[in-house]
Motif scaffolding. Sequence first.
Motif, short mmCIF file in Angstrom:
data_model
loop_
_atom_site.label_atom_id
_atom_site.label_comp_id
_atom_site.label_asym_id
_atom_site.label_seq_id
_atom_site.Cartn_x
_atom_site.Cartn_y
_atom_site.Cartn_z
N ALA A 198 0.82 -1.08 -0.02
CA ALA A 198 -0.20 0.17 -0.22
C ALA A 198 1.16 1.17 0.13
O ALA A 198 2.02 0.96 0.34
CB ALA A 198 -1.06 0.16 1.48
N THR A 199 0.56 2.44 0.02
CA THR A 199 0.61 3.36 0.11
C THR A 199 -0.44 4.62 0.34
O THR A 199 -0.69 4.49 0.79
CB THR A 199 1.16 4.67 -1.33
OG1 THR A 199 -0.49 4.88 -2.17
CG2 THR A 199 2.36 3.02 -2.46
N ALA A 200 0.88 5.47 1.39
CA ALA A 200 -0.59 6.69 1.74
C ALA A 200 -0.23 8.31 0.57
O ALA A 200 0.87 7.93 -0.34
CB ALA A 200 0.87 7.45 2.78
N ARG A 201 -0.92 8.55 0.13
CA ARG A 201 -1.86 8.77 -0.39
C ARG A 201 -2.10 10.30 -0.17
O ARG A 201 -2.92 10.50 0.30
CB ARG A 201 -2.61 8.55 -1.62
CG ARG A 201 -2.96 9.63 -3.10
CD ARG A 201 -4.01 8.49 -3.71
NE ARG A 201 -4.88 8.79 -2.84
CZ ARG A 201 -5.95 8.36 -3.50
NH1 ARG A 201 -6.01 7.77 -4.95
NH2 ARG A 201 -7.20 8.74 -2.80
N ALA A 202 -1.50 11.68 -0.22
CA ALA A 202 -1.96 12.67 0.43
C ALA A 202 -2.76 13.39 -1.46
O ALA A 202 -1.84 13.83 -2.41
CB ALA A 202 -0.64 14.11 0.39
N SER A 203 -3.53 13.98 -1.54
CA SER A 203 -4.32 14.50 -2.62
C SER A 203 -4.52 15.46 -2.14
O SER A 203 -5.48 16.17 -1.66
CB SER A 203 -4.57 13.55 -2.87
OG SER A 203 -6.11 13.04 -2.84
N PHE A 204 -4.72 16.64 -3.55
CA PHE A 204 -5.30 18.42 -3.46
C PHE A 204 -6.16 18.04 -3.85
O PHE A 204 -6.67 17.74 -5.03
CB PHE A 204 -3.68 19.04 -3.52
CG PHE A 204 -2.62 18.63 -2.77
CD1 PHE A 204 -2.42 19.72 -1.17
CD2 PHE A 204 -1.06 18.24 -3.45
CE1 PHE A 204 -1.04 18.74 -0.72
CE2 PHE A 204 -0.52 18.29 -2.65
CZ PHE A 204 -0.14 18.73 -1.51
N GLY A 205 -7.55 19.64 -3.60
CA GLY A 205 -7.80 19.84 -4.09
C GLY A 205 -7.77 21.83 -4.47
O GLY A 205 -7.05 21.80 -3.96
N LEU A 206 -8.53 22.40 -4.86
CA LEU A 206 -8.61 23.62 -4.56
C LEU A 206 -8.51 24.56 -3.36
O LEU A 206 -8.41 25.67 -2.93
CB LEU A 206 -9.66 24.40 -5.81
CG LEU A 206 -11.64 24.24 -5.47
CD1 LEU A 206 -11.34 25.93 -4.70
CD2 LEU A 206 -12.41 24.29 -7.36
N TYR A 207 -9.23 23.95 -2.94
CA TYR A 207 -9.19 24.76 -1.69
C TYR A 207 -8.22 24.29 -0.37
O TYR A 207 -7.87 24.37 0.64
CB TYR A 207 -10.13 24.00 -0.56
CG TYR A 207 -10.79 22.56 -0.81
CD1 TYR A 207 -10.35 21.11 -0.71
CD2 TYR A 207 -12.10 21.83 -2.34
CE1 TYR A 207 -9.83 20.61 -0.96
CE2 TYR A 207 -11.92 20.50 -2.17
CZ TYR A 207 -11.05 19.78 -1.17
OH TYR A 207 -11.56 19.14 -1.54
N SER A 208 -7.18 23.36 -1.23
CA SER A 208 -5.78 23.43 -0.28
C SER A 208 -5.28 23.92 -0.20
O SER A 208 -4.76 24.70 -0.90
CB SER A 208 -4.90 22.02 -0.64
OG SER A 208 -6.29 21.02 -1.08
#
Length: 412
Positions: free
Chosen positions: A382-392
């Motif tokens: 598995a991996t850790a995943r940080a994913s962004f949006g326009l509000y990040s």
Amino acid sequence: MSATASATATQAAILGRKADFPGLVNSDGSPWHYLDTAATAQKPQVVVDAVGNALGRDYATVHRGVYTRSAEMTLGYEAARRRVAEFIGGAEDEIVFTRGATEAINLVAQTWGTANLKPGDRILLSQLEHHSNIVPWQLIQDRTGIEIDVCPLTADGRIDLDAAERILTGAHKLVALAHVSNVLGSALDARRAADLAHGVGALLLLDGCQAVPRMAVDVAALDCDFYAFSGHKLYGPTGIGALWARADLLAATPPWQGGGSMIDRVTFARTTFAPPPQRFEAGTPAIVEAIGLAAGIDYVTSIGIDTIAAHEAELVRTTREALRRINSVTLFGPEDSAGIVSFALSGVHPHDLGTILDEENVAIRAGHHCAQPLMDHLKVPATARASFGLYSDEDDVAALLRGIERTMRIFG
């Protein structure tokens, strides 16, 4: 404009947008650092309001009623279809509303695939595909006897189109690829993929789930044949998505599900079907959800997709640079990944990291991300995943890094 000035302009366009998202605040008023937008995006208040109004004040069925509110709701529903078409550069009658990208890909597999694929035909997928762009084709493989080939990746986690060129033959009838990887954030050179597919007489299907929220998509310029995406990743509600397909393909494709709305005339002897896209939308549609999706698209468009892309790119750069300074972190994917940073922390299972981060009001995704063949390729469970949006923003990145530091202290 200088790079600094451009970054400042982007920040100005995004500044304050966090307040538009009611889900980014905990019940005690503290901020929730939401870094799981690749799974599903938080919803701006304008989408919440659009859904609420459509479900309450404005609600009626569509396409059937002769009364005023039904006619008005029908206009709103079909306006949503036009809005989706405009957003990706397609035509209104080329948009089929589905429950999401998963259903859209299954629709292609079960209709076009069943009608056109036969033993000896081949399909090309890639090593990084989401299960939704693998399993439907395996089901068709069991039914038709086709063969599935898998395109490898480059060293930095992109679909290797040079390898695809070597693999493709006249036996290939379809190439089905992710426009942007949901794990690595790597973007496909979609136009080259289209040229390669068409060069051997195959069609190209693109899974656009991770692309449409963060990059301009023009299906005509991409020259693809099918394009699928989900609304909930595009700041809209769940339960709605879209399949775009070339008009001639839709016209030649048989229906999938039978029922109301998708018919022309029904007798016990014979049924004739409505033209596309209605042919593929049996039953009462996701009226409210479609209107909510249109509101999400309007919101994104008001900011500018290029502005959102630049904002997320800066957050990716900042995050990768910070994580690279931690010796126990392994980064996956290319440096210019689109809004997604996947990584592993040595000696710490991603689920443990995710649990500790949750205690710090930071939400990431930990797991195989519905991409188990890619995990096998990366040689990790598995991996850790940080994913962004326009509000990040940078506060979210700082909270992530603080949580990682705490995790490292806990695990020694």
